[in-house]
Design a protein around this motif. Structure first.
Motif, mmCIF file in Angstrom:
data_model
loop_
_atom_site.group_PDB
_atom_site.id
_atom_site.type_symbol
_atom_site.label_atom_id
_atom_site.label_comp_id
_atom_site.label_asym_id
_atom_site.label_seq_id
_atom_site.Cartn_x
_atom_site.Cartn_y
_atom_site.Cartn_z
ATOM 1 N N GLN B 83 7.292 -10.817 5.166
ATOM 2 C CA GLN B 83 5.910 -11.066 5.168
ATOM 3 C C GLN B 83 5.636 -11.111 6.602
ATOM 4 O OE1 GLN B 83 4.529 -14.369 2.720
ATOM 5 N NE2 GLN B 83 6.609 -14.502 1.873
ATOM 6 N N ALA B 84 6.217 -11.472 7.701
ATOM 7 C CA ALA B 84 5.813 -11.340 8.732
ATOM 8 C C ALA B 84 5.383 -9.749 9.553
ATOM 9 C CB ALA B 84 6.897 -11.894 9.719
ATOM 10 N N VAL B 85 6.336 -8.816 9.030
ATOM 11 C CA VAL B 85 5.925 -7.521 9.333
ATOM 12 C C VAL B 85 4.729 -6.929 8.766
ATOM 13 C CG1 VAL B 85 6.952 -5.485 9.452
ATOM 14 C CG2 VAL B 85 8.278 -6.990 10.248
ATOM 15 N N ALA B 86 4.637 -7.321 7.320
ATOM 16 C CA ALA B 86 3.636 -6.880 6.633
ATOM 17 C C ALA B 86 2.233 -7.567 7.035
ATOM 18 C CB ALA B 86 4.082 -7.389 5.114
ATOM 19 N N TYR B 87 2.194 -8.768 7.177
ATOM 20 C CA TYR B 87 1.095 -9.434 8.102
ATOM 21 C C TYR B 87 0.724 -8.629 9.221
ATOM 22 C CZ TYR B 87 -1.964 -12.865 10.024
ATOM 23 O OH TYR B 87 -2.882 -13.591 10.563
ATOM 24 N N ALA B 88 1.703 -8.457 10.213
ATOM 25 C CA ALA B 88 1.412 -7.958 11.480
ATOM 26 C C ALA B 88 0.885 -6.648 11.366
ATOM 27 C CB ALA B 88 2.774 -8.083 12.196
ATOM 28 N N ALA B 89 1.456 -5.856 10.529
ATOM 29 C CA ALA B 89 1.214 -4.394 10.104
ATOM 30 C C ALA B 89 -0.373 -4.366 9.898
ATOM 31 C CB ALA B 89 1.768 -3.641 9.324
ATOM 32 N N LYS B 90 -0.877 -5.360 8.843
ATOM 33 C CA LYS B 90 -2.148 -5.420 8.210
ATOM 34 C C LYS B 90 -3.109 -5.834 9.335
ATOM 35 C CE LYS B 90 -3.462 -8.981 6.106
ATOM 36 N NZ LYS B 90 -3.447 -9.930 5.113
ATOM 37 N N THR B 91 -2.656 -6.537 10.072
ATOM 38 C CA THR B 91 -3.418 -7.190 11.235
ATOM 39 C C THR B 91 -3.742 -6.046 12.135
ATOM 40 O OG1 THR B 91 -2.789 -9.420 10.917
ATOM 41 C CG2 THR B 91 -3.594 -8.978 12.940
ATOM 42 N N LEU B 92 -2.642 -5.218 12.599
ATOM 43 C CA LEU B 92 -2.955 -4.223 13.710
ATOM 44 C C LEU B 92 -3.442 -2.928 12.991
ATOM 45 C CD1 LEU B 92 0.096 -5.363 15.893
ATOM 46 C CD2 LEU B 92 -2.360 -6.002 16.328
ATOM 47 N N GLY B 93 -3.439 -2.823 11.723
ATOM 48 C CA GLY B 93 -3.897 -1.630 11.123
ATOM 49 C C GLY B 93 -2.759 -0.562 11.102
ATOM 50 N N MET B 94 -1.708 -0.866 10.827
ATOM 51 C CA MET B 94 -0.604 0.095 10.561
ATOM 52 C C MET B 94 -0.098 0.012 9.093
ATOM 53 S SD MET B 94 1.727 -0.583 14.044
ATOM 54 C CE MET B 94 0.827 -1.506 15.064
ATOM 55 N N PRO B 95 0.617 1.282 8.501
ATOM 56 C CA PRO B 95 1.212 1.199 7.370
ATOM 57 C C PRO B 95 2.535 0.352 7.384
ATOM 58 C CG PRO B 95 1.104 3.314 8.298
ATOM 59 C CD PRO B 95 0.392 2.607 9.224
ATOM 60 N N ALA B 96 2.954 -0.298 6.453
ATOM 61 C CA ALA B 96 4.397 -1.227 6.541
ATOM 62 C C ALA B 96 5.048 -0.729 5.207
ATOM 63 C CB ALA B 96 4.176 -2.365 6.823
ATOM 64 N N ALA B 97 6.499 -0.547 5.452
ATOM 65 C CA ALA B 97 7.344 -0.306 4.341
ATOM 66 C C ALA B 97 8.501 -1.522 4.303
ATOM 67 C CB ALA B 97 7.869 0.979 4.014
ATOM 68 N N GLY B 116 -0.366 -5.992 1.855
ATOM 69 C CA GLY B 116 -1.060 -4.424 1.820
ATOM 70 C C GLY B 116 0.471 -3.572 2.369
ATOM 71 N N ALA B 117 1.736 -4.325 2.261
ATOM 72 C CA ALA B 117 2.874 -3.427 2.282
ATOM 73 C C ALA B 117 3.270 -2.658 1.006
ATOM 74 C CB ALA B 117 3.877 -4.376 2.960
ATOM 75 N N GLU B 118 3.925 -1.600 1.323
ATOM 76 C CA GLU B 118 4.786 -1.021 0.238
ATOM 77 C C GLU B 118 6.292 -1.784 0.147
ATOM 78 O OE1 GLU B 118 5.398 3.801 -0.503
ATOM 79 O OE2 GLU B 118 4.781 3.100 1.418
#
Lengths: 316, 316
Positions: B83-97, B116-118
């Motif tokens: 969840q931390a990486v998914a949240y950080a990716a959403k916050t900084l506008g990057m795709p996350a898997a 918003g992560a895959e």
């Protein structure tokens, strides 16, 4: 003839700013926590006594003249105000006498004693008279739970913090009981940001102030009716002073059902990891179940002193 | 012959200060809350994802060069790191898997998707290989849960905040799993205040790092043994990098029993109105049941993602 209500002095932004400076060393500047994409909560349950009332109590005590301090303070309350005054007195080095009705849970009496206060347990109808006796005997200062400008100014520091921490706030949802909290918050917010909507929230079963707001003048419900709600911190009614603030500064009122309140306690714990008491959860219940104006909203979660067994039954 | 461990670069105070600046807009500066007269807690359960791991993830992602950002990030985790990486990716506008093992609770999968992560659900033994495939296919950046200086520097911001908010802190108690949290906190605190004692806390049933600390070199426990504790976030083991920080900066270790951990979850909710998961409660268990050096102590309550039914059973 003097029309008292029109000449009543309302709390000002300067009062609230002075309160913020006075209480800063003794209260938590609570963070805004994400509930969902449309709502942040202001978790006053994280204050040492578990409720916002510490702000008003510390401010009121800090304004007692030094010559009067050694004679101490007196309060009567069965709820968070008792602990707030006991805590503030300990913090500022004053003696405190707290009068509580005999139906007060032992847990709250113990917590009040743990802050070093002297606790007097009396019959329910004797609270005010016993407090008045103590004030007379000791020359102590009575600290009312909401009907005092210094208490209102202390609660208003929540409004200052919200405006500073979320400059684009559009709506602030505030629980209403005696009205001290919303009076202070609304006075501060409307002075800083007149466009922000300040909305009072009550349980339907204790919706006397919402009824007053709709009627345009104070409507009184009897105490027995107001006591039906599970939100035991929201059973008081406004004073002339808090009503004057509400009439001047509050934009709207919402009432919520008992089921909506319990569900909000559950959702707050799950989504923000904060324990809220039913009285503190009513603004979140309003957000979850009613339409609000557009833009970011903040719910003031006013306290978290819920019996652990009740929280367990709501979560389980 | 090169002795890798002696030349390993440890995270510096400057790294942690840079991380603090990078993550400030995206994390909560958690307040210190009074547990009792001897202990304050640092409630990282109040972060939007309910755990400290957001700090390291946001910092690591913020340091990805702009040319690599659109190819996104990959992480494998069954826990808060997902969840931390998914949240950080959403916050900084990057795709996350995010690759999760098939025994991951649906609640956590849903929460990761909600950011918003895959999400890729795979067999337990295939996590690393599937993540490596995704990195190769996409040219994405792998974000490890603890074995990376940028992640460690992000977690270290907790140490900066404690030293700033409680200048007379004497002891800091930190949960230990892979060791990223305590590595960052200890590196920052020892640079600022070498006299402050930083103590690692583990469940007795996953006390591998305490055993390593006593032995003076890394002791490995098998994963099956480490999985016996109810503190499901503390079942990992240090890497060479985190062990190097622990050996250099940590003063002592304490282990606590499963009953002590559950009681700490209960006491944290009652006294501070904060929901803690078992992994987050271990430092409070250490405070309640072991002797500490004199002076004010802070317990880092690392997270609050506990199943509501488990919390209900502990409170009830």
């Amino acid at each position: 003839m003097t029309c008292i209500i029109n000449t009543m002095r309302l709390v000002t932004l300067e009062d609230v700013r002075a309160a913020a400076a006075a209480i800063a060393p003794h209260v938590v500047h609570t963070p805004l926590l994400t509930f969902d994409s449309g709502l942040l909560i202001k978790p006053e349950s994280l204050q040492p006594i578990g409720a916002f009332k510490q702000r008003g109590a510390v401010n009121a005590l800090s304004r007692i003249p030094s010559g009067d301090r050694e004679r101490g303070v007196v309060a009567y309350s069965s709820g968070n105000h008792a602990q707030a005054v006991a805590y503030a007195a300990k913090t500022l080095g004053m003696p405190a006498a707290i009068v509580v009705p005999e139906n007060t849970p032992q847990l709250k009496i113990d917590a009040t004693r743990a802050h070093g206060a002297e606790v007097f347990v009396v019959g329910i109808t004797e609270r005010e008279s016993r407090a008045a006796e103590l004030v007379a005997e000791r020359g102590a200062t009575l600290i009312p739970p909401f009907d005092h400008p210094d208490v209102i100014a202390g609660q208003g520091t929540i409004g200052l913090e919200i405006c500073a921490d979320l400059p684009d706030v559009a709506t602030i949802l505030v629980p209403v009981s005696g009205g001290g909290l919303i009076s202070g918050v609304a006075a501060a917010v409307k002075a800083l940001r007149p466009d922000v909507r300040v909305i009072g929230v009550e349980p339907e079963l204790a919706g006397d102030t919402a009824a007053s707001f709709a009627a345009g003048s104070l409507v009184r419900w009897n105490a027995h009716d107001r006591a039906r709600t599970c939100a035991d911190g929201l059973r008081a009614e406004p004073s002339e002073l808090t009503w004057a603030h509400i009439r001047e500064y509050v934009d709207d009122f919402i009432t919520v059902s008992e089921d909506e309140i319990r569900d909000a306690v559950n959702q707050i714990a799950r989504r923000t990891r904060v324990v809220a008491e039913p009285s503190g959860a009513v603004p979140v219940a309003a957000y979850l179940n009613r339409s609000l104006p557009p833009g970011p909203a903040v719910a003031v979660v006013s306290g978290g002193n819920i019996p652990p067994s009740l929280l367990a039954s709501i979560l389980g």
